[in-house]
Design a protein around this motif. Structure first.
Motif, mmCIF file in Angstrom:
data_model
loop_
_atom_site.group_PDB
_atom_site.id
_atom_site.type_symbol
_atom_site.label_atom_id
_atom_site.label_comp_id
_atom_site.label_asym_id
_atom_site.label_seq_id
_atom_site.Cartn_x
_atom_site.Cartn_y
_atom_site.Cartn_z
ATOM 1 N N THR A 44 -5.177 -9.745 7.666
ATOM 2 C CA THR A 44 -5.947 -8.837 6.820
ATOM 3 C C THR A 44 -5.303 -7.449 6.752
ATOM 4 O O THR A 44 -5.617 -6.668 5.855
ATOM 5 C CB THR A 44 -7.403 -8.724 7.325
ATOM 6 O OG1 THR A 44 -7.372 -8.365 8.709
ATOM 7 C CG2 THR A 44 -8.135 -10.052 7.162
ATOM 8 N N SER A 45 -4.369 -7.162 7.658
ATOM 9 C CA SER A 45 -3.628 -5.898 7.587
ATOM 10 C C SER A 45 -2.713 -5.863 6.356
ATOM 11 O O SER A 45 -2.201 -4.798 6.000
ATOM 12 C CB SER A 45 -2.778 -5.710 8.852
ATOM 13 O OG SER A 45 -2.065 -6.895 9.159
ATOM 14 N N GLN A 55 5.223 -2.232 -0.637
ATOM 15 C CA GLN A 55 6.393 -1.714 0.078
ATOM 16 C C GLN A 55 7.400 -2.818 0.364
ATOM 17 O O GLN A 55 7.095 -3.797 1.039
ATOM 18 C CB GLN A 55 5.955 -1.066 1.385
ATOM 19 C CG GLN A 55 5.061 0.141 1.151
ATOM 20 C CD GLN A 55 4.685 0.817 2.455
ATOM 21 O OE1 GLN A 55 4.833 0.243 3.528
ATOM 22 N NE2 GLN A 55 4.212 2.039 2.358
ATOM 23 N N ILE A 56 8.610 -2.632 -0.167
ATOM 24 C CA ILE A 56 9.697 -3.566 0.123
ATOM 25 C C ILE A 56 10.231 -3.226 1.512
ATOM 26 O O ILE A 56 10.644 -2.083 1.748
ATOM 27 C CB ILE A 56 10.846 -3.420 -0.896
ATOM 28 C CG1 ILE A 56 10.328 -3.617 -2.322
ATOM 29 C CG2 ILE A 56 11.958 -4.419 -0.586
ATOM 30 C CD1 ILE A 56 11.391 -3.395 -3.383
ATOM 31 N N PRO A 57 10.219 -4.206 2.439
ATOM 32 C CA PRO A 57 10.730 -3.906 3.783
ATOM 33 C C PRO A 57 12.212 -3.551 3.705
ATOM 34 O O PRO A 57 12.935 -4.057 2.842
ATOM 35 C CB PRO A 57 10.549 -5.219 4.550
ATOM 36 C CG PRO A 57 9.594 -6.022 3.749
ATOM 37 C CD PRO A 57 9.767 -5.602 2.338
ATOM 38 N N HIS A 58 12.675 -2.670 4.608
ATOM 39 C CA HIS A 58 14.088 -2.324 4.550
ATOM 40 C C HIS A 58 14.954 -3.475 5.071
ATOM 41 O O HIS A 58 14.577 -4.185 5.982
ATOM 42 C CB HIS A 58 14.406 -1.030 5.319
ATOM 43 C CG HIS A 58 13.392 -0.629 6.349
ATOM 44 N ND1 HIS A 58 13.394 -1.122 7.622
ATOM 45 C CD2 HIS A 58 12.347 0.227 6.280
ATOM 46 C CE1 HIS A 58 12.396 -0.570 8.301
ATOM 47 N NE2 HIS A 58 11.740 0.253 7.517
ATOM 48 N N GLY A 119 3.600 -11.970 5.957
ATOM 49 C CA GLY A 119 2.527 -11.215 6.600
ATOM 50 C C GLY A 119 2.701 -9.715 6.766
ATOM 51 O O GLY A 119 1.923 -9.096 7.484
ATOM 52 N N GLN A 120 3.690 -9.119 6.107
ATOM 53 C CA GLN A 120 3.926 -7.693 6.312
ATOM 54 C C GLN A 120 2.881 -6.860 5.573
ATOM 55 O O GLN A 120 2.193 -7.337 4.669
ATOM 56 C CB GLN A 120 5.346 -7.324 5.856
ATOM 57 C CG GLN A 120 6.393 -8.221 6.532
ATOM 58 C CD GLN A 120 7.754 -7.632 6.676
ATOM 59 O OE1 GLN A 120 7.918 -6.418 6.783
ATOM 60 N NE2 GLN A 120 8.756 -8.499 6.686
ATOM 61 N N ASP A 121 2.742 -5.599 5.978
ATOM 62 C CA ASP A 121 1.775 -4.702 5.321
ATOM 63 C C ASP A 121 2.058 -4.642 3.817
ATOM 64 O O ASP A 121 3.215 -4.654 3.398
ATOM 65 C CB ASP A 121 1.896 -3.289 5.912
ATOM 66 C CG ASP A 121 1.142 -3.140 7.221
ATOM 67 O OD1 ASP A 121 0.980 -1.993 7.663
ATOM 68 O OD2 ASP A 121 0.688 -4.160 7.807
ATOM 69 N N VAL B 174 6.290 -4.627 11.734
ATOM 70 C CA VAL B 174 6.111 -5.668 10.719
ATOM 71 C C VAL B 174 4.727 -5.534 10.084
ATOM 72 O O VAL B 174 4.572 -5.577 8.862
ATOM 73 C CB VAL B 174 6.259 -7.072 11.343
ATOM 74 C CG1 VAL B 174 5.898 -8.158 10.350
ATOM 75 C CG2 VAL B 174 7.669 -7.270 11.877
ATOM 76 N N MET B 175 3.712 -5.377 10.944
ATOM 77 C CA MET B 175 2.337 -5.285 10.445
ATOM 78 C C MET B 175 1.541 -4.331 11.326
ATOM 79 O O MET B 175 1.748 -4.261 12.536
ATOM 80 C CB MET B 175 1.684 -6.666 10.446
ATOM 81 C CG MET B 175 1.642 -7.356 11.791
ATOM 82 S SD MET B 175 0.927 -9.034 11.744
ATOM 83 C CE MET B 175 2.301 -9.979 11.106
#
Lengths: 223, 223
Positions: A44-45, A55-58, A119-121, B174-175
């Motif tokens: 849920t995060s 947001q694209i992870p780096h 599952g990333q933000d 990550v989260m």
């Protein structure tokens, strides 16, 4: 009713997604059509309300959009028969199952979980919730997604392999669902990458629209 | 402090587990030792408080025990540096990462998610929470597990490949983690199946014990 629906997302304890639920999408990624739903979790995060910034992870390759119909659960559901499954639906929403495609490919070939890829933000952008009575036929909804005004995905929930009652029944036989829990029901073909600076618009035709900007995640100050 | 700790589990929004965090356990399952933590999610619907009954799913092969140190998060954590990671710990618990091993093997060879193998109801039996001040050195705890009085797992958190500050820092990059979220930090070697009618006892030596019965899940009345 709508106000009650807004609070539902705050109650949400989990997001359960059904992968490969549109035959043409399974095919475009070179996957077999499954005999039962492919289930995975998003935390849920990862929720991002309408208007937010994805947001694209780096340093992690391609980030793909996947437009999906989300089903919001009304009450505790465990071992629910298909015949009564729709009683457990509170409403619907339009969601994006953002996926770090390269991370997913790596995980798949190594037999590892999909958590990093899914599952990333900000990886679950989601619209406001539509109460069930506003959506009389969830099996005939048109889902669409544009990147910078260019249509990328357009499909119909008619093409879902596993329908909503089956999905609710199946998931509830694996794990108990609670009020506010969200089920993502799969994406039609046309998935692809987004880049920083782009804008995603998407919606369920005639019901709800969303818009999200895309940026690169800023590196946190060094530790 | 203990009462406040009890409420923490109710706040829990997710369970994030670190796989393959003990070299000897990675080896016993024929897995490579990872370069970074293998992360997966278990839903909060899988929690089973001490004294409960673990349910073996029907028709789904072997159910394995995995005894683990659980870390409970104190406050919102995002991009936390290792140097301050321990400030984000509220307490600890003893948990079992119950795993449907055959389902996991099938998922791994097909490149599919681990959700079915890891996320079913009763698959996260957990003790009451120990406040942080009762556990001065989490890097030197003995974890043990018996099935019907026979020792099956015994190990030390000294053998964790990735230590707690690194794990918290990594996951939070990550989260976002929230108050009450639980991190499972991996299992020492000795994992194996349990059968209906057996009793699992387990604990952190000198700190906490748990006990769970094992039964087969009853088939729900036909739909």
């Amino acid at each position: 009713m709508a106000a009650a629906c807004e609070k539902l997302l705050q109650l949400s304890t989990t997001i359960v997604a059904a992968g490969r639920n549109y035959a043409a999408h399974a095919k475009e990624l070179g996957n077999a059509v499954p005999k039962e739903p492919v289930l995975f979790l998003k935390p849920t995060s990862s929720y991002l309300p309408n208007g937010g910034t994805i947001q694209i992870p780096h340093n992690e390759g391609s980030l793909h959009h996947e437009v999906e119909l989300a089903v919001v659960i009304a009450k505790k559901a465990r071992d629910v028969p298909q015949s009564s499954a729709m009683h457990y639906v509170a409403g619907y929403a339009l969601a994006l199952d953002m996926t770090a495609r390269d991370l997913q490919a790596t995980a798949k070939s190594a037999g590892l979980p999909w958590t990093l890829a899914k599952g990333q933000d900000t990886f679950t952008p989601i619209s406001s919730i539509l109460p069930k009575n506003l959506v009389p036929n969830p099996d005939d909804l048109e889902l669409w997604l544009k990147v910078d005004e260019e249509i990328r995905q357009k499909g119909s929930t008619k093409d879902m392999i596993f329908k909503i009652p089956f999905i609710i029944s199946h998931i509830s036989s694996v794990m108990t669902l609670f009020e506010g829990d969200v089920i993502l029901t799969g994406t039609p073909p046309g998935v692809g990458p987004v880049k920083e600076g782009q804008t995603i618009t998407a919606g369920i035709t005639g019901l709800v629209d969303v818009q999200f900007n895309v940026e690169k995640r800023k590196k946190p100050s060094s530790s």
